[in-house]
Motif scaffolding. Structure first.
Motif, short mmCIF file in Angstrom:
data_model
loop_
_atom_site.label_atom_id
_atom_site.label_comp_id
_atom_site.label_asym_id
_atom_site.label_seq_id
_atom_site.Cartn_x
_atom_site.Cartn_y
_atom_site.Cartn_z
N PHE A 37 32.66 31.23 -15.93
CA PHE A 37 32.08 31.85 -17.10
C PHE A 37 31.97 30.76 -18.16
N ALA A 38 30.74 30.29 -18.41
CA ALA A 38 30.50 29.25 -19.42
C ALA A 38 30.27 29.96 -20.75
N ASP A 39 31.25 29.91 -21.60
CA ASP A 39 31.30 30.71 -22.83
C ASP A 39 30.79 29.92 -24.03
N THR A 40 29.82 30.49 -24.73
CA THR A 40 29.33 29.86 -25.96
C THR A 40 30.31 30.06 -27.11
N GLY A 41 31.22 31.02 -26.94
CA GLY A 41 32.17 31.33 -27.99
C GLY A 41 31.68 32.41 -28.93
N TRP A 42 30.48 32.91 -28.74
CA TRP A 42 29.90 33.90 -29.64
C TRP A 42 29.43 35.14 -28.92
N GLU A 43 30.01 35.47 -27.81
CA GLU A 43 29.61 36.68 -27.08
C GLU A 43 30.14 37.92 -27.79
N PRO A 44 29.46 39.05 -27.61
CA PRO A 44 29.97 40.31 -28.17
C PRO A 44 31.29 40.68 -27.50
N HIS A 45 32.10 41.48 -28.19
CA HIS A 45 33.40 41.90 -27.65
C HIS A 45 33.26 42.57 -26.29
N PRO A 96 25.63 30.47 -41.83
CA PRO A 96 26.79 30.55 -40.96
C PRO A 96 26.63 31.69 -39.96
N VAL A 97 27.18 31.50 -38.78
CA VAL A 97 27.15 32.53 -37.76
C VAL A 97 28.38 33.40 -37.92
N ASP A 98 28.20 34.71 -37.88
CA ASP A 98 29.30 35.65 -37.98
C ASP A 98 30.14 35.56 -36.70
N PRO A 99 31.40 35.14 -36.78
CA PRO A 99 32.21 35.01 -35.57
C PRO A 99 32.59 36.34 -34.95
N ASP A 100 32.37 37.43 -35.66
CA ASP A 100 32.72 38.74 -35.14
C ASP A 100 31.60 39.73 -35.45
N PRO A 101 30.42 39.54 -34.82
CA PRO A 101 29.29 40.40 -35.14
C PRO A 101 29.54 41.83 -34.66
N PRO A 102 28.96 42.80 -35.33
CA PRO A 102 29.11 44.18 -34.88
C PRO A 102 28.41 44.37 -33.54
N GLU A 103 28.96 45.26 -32.72
CA GLU A 103 28.34 45.55 -31.44
C GLU A 103 27.18 46.50 -31.64
N PRO A 104 26.08 46.29 -30.89
CA PRO A 104 24.95 47.21 -31.03
C PRO A 104 25.31 48.58 -30.49
#
Length: 117
Positions: A37-45, A96-104
């Protein structure tokens, strides 16, 4: 034809790669040696929850999952950026990128006749 020496699954934790993990764990297809799993670090929960679930299923079937953070950008393009402007080469201001974006909500569902974005 010779047998592969190493079976590697590129695991995105989406529909297709999740199905492959489940099929391999259930003995329907040949098991893999490792899933990456190559993680960008910004995936949704939800992606990380699915990854945890798949890691447990794979481990119970004797298959290893490697979770590697490969990229964690700090900024992203803004809607006003010039066409062709890349996320790391754009000379325009970034936000800035939100490190904890809301889930759709209701991903993949729509009323009959409506497209899902």
């Amino acid at each position: 034809m010779s047998q592969p020496r190493l079976r590697v699954l590129s695991l995105g934790a989406g529909l297709q790669s999740s199905a492959i993990v489940l099929l391999a764990a259930g003995g329907e297809i040949a098991p893999f040696d490792v899933a990456v799993f190559a993680d960008t670090g910004w995936e949704p929960h939800s992606v990380y929850r699915q990854l945890d679930r798949l890691t447990g299923i794979a481990a119970a079937a004797g298959m290893q999952v490697v979770h590697e953070v490969v990229l964690r950008p700090r900024t992203r393009r803004t809607p006003g950026d010039a066409p062709g402007c890349g996320p790391f080469t754009c000379p325009h201001p970034t936000e800035p990128v939100d490190p904890d974006p809301p889930e759709p909500a209701d991903v993949g569902t729509a009323a009959a006749g409506r497209e899902v974005a």
